[in-house]
Design a protein around this motif. Structure first.
Motif, PDB file in Angstrom:
ATOM      1  N   UNK A 129     -27.231 -13.069  -6.568  1.00  0.00           N
ATOM      2  CA  UNK A 129     -26.173 -12.651  -5.643  1.00  0.00           C
ATOM      3  C   UNK A 129     -26.777 -12.379  -4.270  1.00  0.00           C
ATOM      4  N   UNK A 130     -26.226 -13.021  -3.248  1.00  0.00           N
ATOM      5  CA  UNK A 130     -26.612 -12.765  -1.868  1.00  0.00           C
ATOM      6  C   UNK A 130     -25.389 -12.188  -1.150  1.00  0.00           C
ATOM      7  N   UNK A 131     -25.502 -10.938  -0.698  1.00  0.00           N
ATOM      8  CA  UNK A 131     -24.389 -10.259  -0.020  1.00  0.00           C
ATOM      9  C   UNK A 131     -24.696 -10.214   1.480  1.00  0.00           C
ATOM     10  N   UNK A 132     -24.021 -11.043   2.268  1.00  0.00           N
ATOM     11  CA  UNK A 132     -24.309 -11.134   3.702  1.00  0.00           C
ATOM     12  C   UNK A 132     -23.000 -11.118   4.492  1.00  0.00           C
ATOM     13  N   UNK A 133     -22.906 -10.208   5.438  1.00  0.00           N
ATOM     14  CA  UNK A 133     -21.761 -10.147   6.368  1.00  0.00           C
ATOM     15  C   UNK A 133     -20.415 -10.106   5.641  1.00  0.00           C
ATOM     16  N   UNK A 134     -20.378  -9.406   4.512  1.00  0.00           N
ATOM     17  CA  UNK A 134     -19.125  -9.266   3.772  1.00  0.00           C
ATOM     18  C   UNK A 134     -18.828 -10.401   2.805  1.00  0.00           C
ATOM     19  N   UNK A 135     -19.713 -11.370   2.698  1.00  0.00           N
ATOM     20  CA  UNK A 135     -19.544 -12.494   1.778  1.00  0.00           C
ATOM     21  C   UNK A 135     -20.596 -12.411   0.678  1.00  0.00           C
ATOM     22  N   UNK A 141     -32.505  -6.256   0.874  1.00  0.00           N
ATOM     23  CA  UNK A 141     -31.396  -5.329   0.629  1.00  0.00           C
ATOM     24  C   UNK A 141     -30.084  -6.058   0.330  1.00  0.00           C
ATOM     25  N   UNK A 142     -30.020  -7.339   0.697  1.00  0.00           N
ATOM     26  CA  UNK A 142     -28.794  -8.116   0.489  1.00  0.00           C
ATOM     27  C   UNK A 142     -28.816  -8.928  -0.802  1.00  0.00           C
ATOM     28  N   UNK A 143     -29.907  -8.822  -1.557  1.00  0.00           N
ATOM     29  CA  UNK A 143     -30.070  -9.662  -2.753  1.00  0.00           C
ATOM     30  C   UNK A 143     -30.100  -8.806  -4.010  1.00  0.00           C
ATOM     31  N   UNK A 144     -29.423  -9.289  -5.032  1.00  0.00           N
ATOM     32  CA  UNK A 144     -29.537  -8.670  -6.354  1.00  0.00           C
ATOM     33  C   UNK A 144     -29.380  -9.753  -7.407  1.00  0.00           C
ATOM     34  N   UNK A 145     -29.758  -9.420  -8.635  1.00  0.00           N
ATOM     35  CA  UNK A 145     -29.631 -10.390  -9.709  1.00  0.00           C
ATOM     36  C   UNK A 145     -29.320  -9.665 -11.000  1.00  0.00           C
ATOM     37  N   UNK A 146     -28.830 -10.412 -11.952  1.00  0.00           N
ATOM     38  CA  UNK A 146     -28.623  -9.868 -13.291  1.00  0.00           C
ATOM     39  C   UNK A 146     -28.933 -10.948 -14.308  1.00  0.00           C
ATOM     40  N   UNK A 147     -29.295 -10.505 -15.487  1.00  0.00           N
ATOM     41  CA  UNK A 147     -29.535 -11.429 -16.587  1.00  0.00           C
ATOM     42  C   UNK A 147     -28.292 -11.467 -17.453  1.00  0.00           C
ATOM     43  N   UNK A 148     -27.914 -12.671 -17.833  1.00  0.00           N
ATOM     44  CA  UNK A 148     -26.747 -12.848 -18.701  1.00  0.00           C
ATOM     45  C   UNK A 148     -27.101 -13.776 -19.845  1.00  0.00           C
ATOM     46  N   UNK A 149     -26.374 -13.637 -20.925  1.00  0.00           N
ATOM     47  CA  UNK A 149     -26.543 -14.542 -22.053  1.00  0.00           C
ATOM     48  C   UNK A 149     -25.568 -15.700 -21.888  1.00  0.00           C
ATOM     49  N   UNK A 150     -26.090 -16.913 -21.916  1.00  0.00           N
ATOM     50  CA  UNK A 150     -25.275 -18.111 -21.726  1.00  0.00           C
ATOM     51  C   UNK A 150     -25.140 -18.818 -23.071  1.00  0.00           C
ATOM     52  N   UNK A 151     -23.929 -19.326 -23.395  1.00  0.00           N
ATOM     53  CA  UNK A 151     -23.720 -19.933 -24.724  1.00  0.00           C
ATOM     54  C   UNK A 151     -24.606 -21.144 -24.995  1.00  0.00           C
ATOM     55  N   UNK A 152     -25.033 -21.864 -23.943  1.00  0.00           N
ATOM     56  CA  UNK A 152     -25.856 -23.057 -24.140  1.00  0.00           C
ATOM     57  C   UNK A 152     -27.318 -22.839 -23.757  1.00  0.00           C
TER      58      UNK A 152
END
Length: 197
Positions: A160-166, A141-152
């Protein structure tokens, strides 16, 4: 009451991939803290005024200096400067794959056990020292991800790890994913394969 533990043998036996084509070299230390019968990881939150990655969560570390005889020396020196960790306190476990950053650094991550004590931050660089529990980092429940296009690199995955407000993400998120995949049953989403043209 105890919590999850890292299985360290796969990290100790891992043969890391090195990157030698970047303009700068850097190293970080991923410190494992045993607290209340559960493994935790120690992070720093970078000061908001810093030019590179202000306010982001990171592992203690930084750029190599001429006096550093090895890249491990870089990681230990930086950890001493940023959080006051004495070199003798770091029990090295192993080394992970080098990663590239958008700022043209090749970053070498090391993993080490460190004592559970009060650390003193270097106030000009570190806004806060944060110790996060492994149970929180492994909670789906604290983990999510996204795909992005990178120039290289084409299409990449941002973790993304969301834990204890961080939130741990970016280069530190990539290092954390490899650490967790080696030492726990955590599995990141399927890697994006770049097409061959």
């Amino acid at each position: 009451m105890t919590g999850p533990r890292l299985t360290l043998e796969p990290i100790a036996n891992y043969e890391p991939t090195e990157i030698t084509d970047q303009e700068y070299d850097a190293a970080v230390l991923a410190p494992i803290v045993d607290r209340d019968g559960e493994d935790h990881l120690l992070f720093t939150r970078r000061a908001d005024h810093l030019g590179e990655h202000p306010g982001q969560m990171s592992f203690p570390g930084g750029g190599a200096e001429p006096e550093d005889e090895t890249i491990l020396e870089t990681a230990l020196r930086e950890a001493n400067e940023e959080i006051g960790l004495e070199r003798s306190e770091a029990e090295l476990v192993g080394q992970l794959d080098d990663i590239r950053t958008v700022t043209e650094y090749a970053v070498t991550p090391f993993v080490a056990h460190v004592p559970d004590r009060e650390y003193v931050r270097e106030e000009s660089e570190v806004a806060e020292i944060v110790v996060l529990p492994l149970s929180g980092l492994l909670d789906p429940d604290n983990y999510e991800y996204e795909r992005r296009s990178h120039p290289y690199y084409g299409e990449i995955v941002i973790h993304y790890f969301h834990v204890n407000g961080y939130t741990v993400w970016g280069a530190t998120g990539r290092i954390l994913v490899q650490l967790l995949e080696l030492a726990t049953d955590f599995e990141a989403p399927e890697k994006v394969e770049r097409s061959e043209f």
